[in-house]
Design a protein around this motif. Structure first.
Motif, short mmCIF file in Angstrom:
data_model
loop_
_atom_site.label_atom_id
_atom_site.label_comp_id
_atom_site.label_asym_id
_atom_site.label_seq_id
_atom_site.Cartn_x
_atom_site.Cartn_y
_atom_site.Cartn_z
N ASP A 122 0.80 -1.23 0.00
CA ASP A 122 0.00 0.00 0.00
C ASP A 122 0.83 1.28 0.00
O ASP A 122 0.32 2.34 -0.33
CB ASP A 122 -1.02 0.00 1.15
CG ASP A 122 -0.39 -0.13 2.51
OD1 ASP A 122 0.85 -0.07 2.65
OD2 ASP A 122 -1.16 -0.29 3.48
N TRP A 123 2.11 1.21 0.31
CA TRP A 123 2.97 2.39 0.28
C TRP A 123 3.66 2.59 -1.08
O TRP A 123 4.30 3.61 -1.30
CB TRP A 123 4.02 2.36 1.38
CG TRP A 123 4.91 1.13 1.39
CD1 TRP A 123 4.79 0.05 2.21
CD2 TRP A 123 6.04 0.87 0.55
NE1 TRP A 123 5.77 -0.88 1.93
CE2 TRP A 123 6.56 -0.39 0.91
CE3 TRP A 123 6.67 1.57 -0.47
CZ2 TRP A 123 7.67 -0.96 0.30
CZ3 TRP A 123 7.79 1.00 -1.10
CH2 TRP A 123 8.26 -0.25 -0.70
N ASN A 124 3.49 1.64 -1.98
CA ASN A 124 4.20 1.69 -3.25
C ASN A 124 3.41 2.51 -4.28
O ASN A 124 2.87 1.98 -5.25
CB ASN A 124 4.47 0.26 -3.75
CG ASN A 124 5.43 0.23 -4.91
OD1 ASN A 124 5.73 1.24 -5.53
ND2 ASN A 124 5.91 -0.97 -5.21
N GLU A 125 3.34 3.82 -4.05
CA GLU A 125 2.53 4.70 -4.89
C GLU A 125 2.94 4.69 -6.37
O GLU A 125 2.05 4.72 -7.23
CB GLU A 125 2.56 6.13 -4.35
CG GLU A 125 1.71 6.32 -3.10
CD GLU A 125 0.23 6.05 -3.31
OE1 GLU A 125 -0.30 6.33 -4.41
OE2 GLU A 125 -0.41 5.55 -2.37
N ILE A 128 1.29 1.63 -7.77
CA ILE A 128 -0.17 1.78 -7.73
C ILE A 128 -0.64 2.70 -8.85
O ILE A 128 -1.60 2.39 -9.57
CB ILE A 128 -0.63 2.28 -6.34
CG1 ILE A 128 -0.39 1.19 -5.28
CG2 ILE A 128 -2.08 2.72 -6.36
CD1 ILE A 128 -0.52 1.67 -3.85
N ASP A 129 0.04 3.82 -9.03
CA ASP A 129 -0.32 4.75 -10.10
C ASP A 129 -0.18 4.09 -11.47
O ASP A 129 -1.03 4.26 -12.35
CB ASP A 129 0.55 6.00 -10.04
CG ASP A 129 0.26 6.86 -8.81
OD1 ASP A 129 -0.80 6.67 -8.17
OD2 ASP A 129 1.12 7.71 -8.50
#
Length: 159
Positions: A122-125, A128-129
């Protein structure tokens, strides 16, 4: 270029698995050996599959996707679970990650698989983007659970 991994790729896959684990701040948990990967990917009964992304000019491996089949009881067909997708930092932004996912999506479509799934921290923006830009949707209503080490042993040996 995306191609099926071969047994000769196991050392570089192993190295990239460790690079990914280091990026995910979990290098101490990456205990798989080259021999274990070789057996899982190319043994008598392969349990997983891998694709390699190569640099277009040098032909050097710059990324990989390691995946296996899952099954949806709701859909009644197999799907692909992407265990690892990794592109080395120097090669990011050149389309290798998208090419690897495109190849897995192509396999799904060709074989009638209805899902391509994976997990992302969940911290791997940046990832994720990237996934959202491809049209992937987070399954926010689901929480992943895992048994390992002592808890797995305790439950597995319960009488």
């Amino acid at each position: 270029m995306i191609r099926h991994a071969t047994s000769a790729d196991v050392p570089v896959i192993h190295a990239m698995v460790r690079e990914l684990a280091d990026y995910e701040k979990a290098l101490d948990e990456a205990r798989a050996t080259e021999e274990q990967l070789r057996e899982a990917l190319f043994g008598e009964r392969p349990a997983a599959f891998a694709h390699i992304a190569e640099d277009d000019t040098t032909g050097e491996p710059v990324g990989f996707a390691l995946w296996f089949l899952n099954f949806s009881t709701w859909r009644g067909v197999h799907g692909i679970y992407l265990e690892d997708l990794y592109v080395r930092p120097a090669a990011r932004g050149a389309g290798h990650g998208k090419a690897l996912l495109t190849e897995l999506a192509r396999i799904c479509v060709a074989r009638g698989y209805e899902r391509l799934e994976w997990s992302v921290l969940d911290w791997n923006e940046p990832s994720i983007d990237f996934y959202r830009a491809l049209g992937a949707r987070a399954q926010d209503e689901w929480t992943v659970y895992r048994l390992t080490d002592g808890a797995l042993g305790a439950l597995g040996s319960a009488g």
